[in-house]
Design an enzyme around this catalytic site. Structure first.
Site, PDB file in Angstrom:
ATOM      1  N   GLU A 345      43.033  40.251  42.723  1.00  0.00           N
ATOM      2  CA  GLU A 345      41.853  39.428  42.971  1.00  0.00           C
ATOM      3  C   GLU A 345      42.291  37.965  43.113  1.00  0.00           C
ATOM      4  O   GLU A 345      42.490  37.496  44.213  1.00  0.00           O
ATOM      5  CB  GLU A 345      40.831  39.639  41.849  1.00  0.00           C
ATOM      6  CG  GLU A 345      39.453  39.156  42.242  1.00  0.00           C
ATOM      7  CD  GLU A 345      38.332  39.875  41.512  1.00  0.00           C
ATOM      8  OE1 GLU A 345      38.582  40.784  40.721  1.00  0.00           O
ATOM      9  OE2 GLU A 345      37.171  39.492  41.761  1.00  0.00           O
ATOM     10  N   GLU A 627      38.184  37.798  30.031  1.00  0.00           N
ATOM     11  CA  GLU A 627      37.031  37.947  30.924  1.00  0.00           C
ATOM     12  C   GLU A 627      35.841  38.521  30.172  1.00  0.00           C
ATOM     13  O   GLU A 627      34.705  38.111  30.364  1.00  0.00           O
ATOM     14  CB  GLU A 627      37.409  38.883  32.071  1.00  0.00           C
ATOM     15  CG  GLU A 627      36.270  39.176  33.032  1.00  0.00           C
ATOM     16  CD  GLU A 627      36.735  39.927  34.259  1.00  0.00           C
ATOM     17  OE1 GLU A 627      37.752  40.648  34.156  1.00  0.00           O
ATOM     18  OE2 GLU A 627      36.106  39.791  35.319  1.00  0.00           O
TER      19      GLU A 627
HETATM   20  C1  BGC Z   1      35.441  37.961  39.067  1.00  0.00           C
HETATM   21  C2  BGC Z   1      34.519  37.005  38.382  1.00  0.00           C
HETATM   22  C3  BGC Z   1      33.535  36.627  39.434  1.00  0.00           C
HETATM   23  C4  BGC Z   1      32.730  37.855  39.633  1.00  0.00           C
HETATM   24  C5  BGC Z   1      31.564  37.692  40.492  1.00  0.00           C
HETATM   25  C6  BGC Z   1      34.680  39.192  39.349  1.00  0.00           C
HETATM   26  O1  BGC Z   1      35.419  40.191  39.927  1.00  0.00           O
HETATM   27  O2  BGC Z   1      36.618  38.171  38.380  1.00  0.00           O
HETATM   28  O3  BGC Z   1      35.026  36.101  37.559  1.00  0.00           O
HETATM   29  O4  BGC Z   1      32.820  35.471  39.269  1.00  0.00           O
HETATM   30  O5  BGC Z   1      33.524  38.942  40.060  1.00  0.00           O
HETATM   31  O6  BGC Z   1      30.743  38.600  40.245  1.00  0.00           O
END
Ligand code: BGC
Length: 750
Positions: A345, A627
């Protein structure tokens, strides 16, 4: 940017990373060389060496910008490296341009052909100027890198180093659409190296190395072994059942391979990076014992940011939490502000920096770093009808988005980045450029969102991430929050309109002020009508995030604010002082409590150690912000959710409250020319201190509690006025070191 330089690329494919080579001779008869300046850039990532020496320790040049509209150019003084006859080598990696991007497995998103460009400006003692630039005369050979990818890792074969290079031709690429411009922000560079903390054999018999903390970068290896043998390094943030926990990386292989030459080799995989604390080492000559004897070190990389903010207190866990916020900032400010640095990501998710910007702007001088990224936000917006995309640079527009987050349009918090980020930078730096450069983006964002609201004036239609990752949402459905999406979005719209009014006042844009005031006032009215129930003294969507946003964003009048604070405190108490808010509410819940007379409740929420809480990860040994509150479950297994990063700064936004309220230093005017010093001691904390290197100099606050008395020391540099509020003290002070004491009553609202 370039006068005669041309973009050049290998004419035929090269096996591995290509090195483009050019030679030049100094013009004779002009005396000594006074100055030589190299400018260079690439489609891909490039490392430059002049006469065999790297021209700087910059990494990942030219970083990741919205390449369709801007590719940045590095500039460096190379006077000391130039010889009468010189050789410039540009080695190219795939980087963001051609390598893997996103969890959809995309590659080659921006193009399938790597290219480089360079120009050297030479000035001689007699004033003569010579320009030497990349062109069709260059040649190309294969570098020692066999494979490279930001997500998957790098393979380097040291046997290629000694071999006589087979030169091939380059081709000039005609790319009139590529727009080169200077870096606004800092380059990426190594920050520090970390030695091996420990090494052991895992239950499965693998060699595991621990670098002691979760960091972003790579491992540098010095090793000697049989020619052709391979050392393999697999990186992971955590261990699970004694083995490296790689499931959270999803498809990112995060694996480096070093092929040995037979004599002593040094490997440093600079065309990739990983988020890791642990490395599984395979094939190291001599196995575990040799690993323990040395040869491996971790290199932490980040954008070059000057540290500006500090925090310390009597609570070691709180201090570690703060340290974790700093670490996650470094790890996710690698050229652009990313959500996470390790899995498939690593994107510039706009919502994450929208909520984290104030914290980052206190900890580091992020003015130019964020101005650079905001340039991409504006440019993406201009091409998408004012919509601030989910990620910037917006790669999702090419690779598509999953069904559940379509259709792509503005979304609260995420799209509000175009207002909230410049505002945070402005408050920290007082640099008005960040407002003037982004005011058009703010206007187009707000005008576009105005077109999305319902008849009622609520922003309650279309896709919203909402209070993303509410801890009560099931792991597989992070959007299933308690907070009403319309409430969250409308509150955010109000906040953005409110800040934008202040921005246009600063800039003297009277032509648009009343339009924004109208939007602000209409949004506030709509919000109150729909969500505030004064009779019941409740919000109709009775959950913590709703109260936190309504209070913190100023959507309530004084009386409502008071009962809303009470309701919020009741909810926090009912949840056992555990976190019950997601992405949208968490950054504001402590402010909403401490601003309505519930400092005590705020303190208990902050110091909670049971899951979910800010300190729970610290009790689990975290060295970065996670997270999810429970990225690692209490039983030591990894959260089963699809998204389980151990390095995500968003929830670290709480440090902003620790600086402003707990330690007590908050800006009242942009650039900290006027500050509020109003420490809010909480039960369980006996002392706290913070300092901030403002544009005027260092401002420092330190307090210590003895019984009900608080002793305060405040350092104010010239050019700064501090309003001090503590107990019965209400004073205005100027430059100097001031000491005072006061009785403190924690329940008073300020
Ligand atoms: C990310 C987040 C992001 C989110 C949005 C995720 O996959 O890691 O931090 O803001 O998606 O929904």
């Amino acid at each position: 940017m370039f006068t005669t330089a041309r973009l050049i690329s290998p004419a035929t494919p090269v096996d591995g990373a290509p090195t483009l080579v050019g030679r030049f001779a100094l013009d004779p008869g002009h005396g000594a060389l006074v100055r030589a300046t190299l400018r260079y850039s690439a489609l891909g990532i490039v490392e430059a060496a002049l006469n065999g020496a790297r021209v700087s320790d910059d990494l990942l040049t030219p970083g990741w910008s919205s390449y369709e509209w801007r590719v940045r150019v590095a500039e460096t003084d190379v006077t000391a490296l130039v010889e009468a006859e010189s050789t410039l080598e540009l080695t190219l990696g795939n980087g963001w341009y051609r390598g893997s991007l996103t969890w959809m497995g995309a590659t080659g998103v921006y193009g399938d052909r790597l290219a480089a460009i360079a120009e050297v400006d030479l000035v001689f003692t007699d004033g003569h100027k010579q320009v030497w630039a990349s062109d069709a005369s260059w040649s190309v050979h294969a570098a020692d890198t066999v494979k490279d990818d930001l997500y998957h890792g790098q393979t380097i074969d040291a046997r290629r180093r000694g071999a006589a290079p087979v030169a091939a031709e380059v081709e000039v690429i005609d790319a009139p659409s590529v727009h080169f411009e200077p870096y606004i922000g800092p380059s990426v560079a190594p920050v520090e190296t970390l030695p091996v903390r420990d090494a052991w054999l895992s239950p499965a018999g693998r060699v595991i190395v621990d670098f002691g903390e979760n960091l972003v970068g790579w491992v540098r290896a010095e090793v000697a072994g049989p020619a052709g043998s391979t050392v393999t390094l697999r990186h992971a943030e955590v261990l699970e059942r004694g083995e490296i926990g790689i499931r959270p990386l999803r498809s990112a292989r995060a694996t480096d391979r070093f092929v040995l030459s037979g004599s002593a080799d040094v490997f440093e995989p600079r065309f990739t990076f990983h988020g890791f604390r642990y490395v599984e080492v395979d094939g190291w000559p001599g196995g575990l014992d040799a690993v323990r004897r040395g040869g491996l070190e971790a290199v932490r990389i980040s954008s070059r940011l000057r540290r500006t903010g500090t925090f310390s207190s009597s609570d070691p866990l709180l201090n570690q939490l703060h340290e974790n916020v700093v670490n996650s900032t470094l790890g996710n400010f690698v050229d652009l502000p990313t959500d996470c640095p390790q899995r498939d990501e690593r994107l510039g998710w706009t919502g994450d920096i929208a909520v984290f910007a104030p914290t980052s702007a206190y900890l580091f001088d992020v003015d130019d770093f964020l101005r650079d990224w905001l340039r991409d936000v504006s440019v993406e917006q201009q091409h998408q009808g004012g919509v601030v995309p989910y990620v910037v640079p917006d790669v999702l527009k090419y690779v598509g988005v999953p069904q559940d987050i379509t259709p792509v349009d503005s979304t609260a918090v995420w799209s509000d980045a175009i207002v909230w980020v410049p505002w945070a930078v402005w408050m920290a730096s007082g640099d008005v450029r960040v407002l003037s450069e982004n005011v058009e983006g703010m206007l187009s964002h707000l005008r576009h969102v105005s077109s999305l609201v319902s008849e009622s004036g609520l922003w309650d239609r279309g896709f919203q991430f909402g209070d993303w990752l509410d801890p009560d949402a099931p792991p597989e459905d992070p959007a299933a929050a308690k907070a009403d999406r319309g409430l969250v979005a409308t509150a955010c719209l109000y906040r953005s309109a409110d800040l934008a009014v202040r921005v246009v006042e600063v800039l003297g844009r009277w032509d648009v002020r009343s339009e924004l005031e109208h939007l602000r006032d209409a949004t506030r009215r709509a919000f109150r009508e729909a969500y505030v129930d004064p009779g019941e003294q409740r919000l109709r969507n009775h959950c913590e995030t709703s109260y936190a946003l309504a209070i913190a964003f100023g959507l309530l009048d004084d009386e409502e604010r008071s009962w809303a604070g009470d309701r919020l405190a009741e909810l926090v108490e009912a949840s056992g002082h555990r976190i019950s808010t997601g992405f949208a509410g968490t950054p504001y819940v402590l402010d909403a409590l401490s601003g309505t007379g519930h400092l005590d409740t705020a303190g208990r929420l902050l110091l909670q150690r049971e899951c979910p809480s800010w300190l729970y990860p610290v009790t689990m040994g975290a060295t970065t912000i996670w997270e999810r509150w429970d990225s690692m479950l209490p039983n030591g297994t990894i959260n089963p959710g699809e998204m389980t990063s151990f390095n995500h700064y968003a929830l670290g936004a709480v440090a902003d409250w620790m600086h402003r309220e707990l330690a007590g230093l908050a800006p009242l005017e942009p650039g900290y020319s006027r500050v509020r010093v109003a420490p809010r001691p909480i039960d369980g904390i006996d002392d706290a201190s913070t300092s901030y290197d403002s544009v005027h100099g260092r401002i420092a606050v330190a307090w210590r509690r003895e019984g009900a008395t608080v002793h305060l020391e405040v350092t104010v540099p010239p050019g700064v006025v501090a309003e001090v509020r503590l107990g019965e003290v209400d004073a205005e002070i100027g430059a100097g070191v001031h000491r005072l004491s006061a009785e403190f009553a924690p329940t008073v609202a300020v």
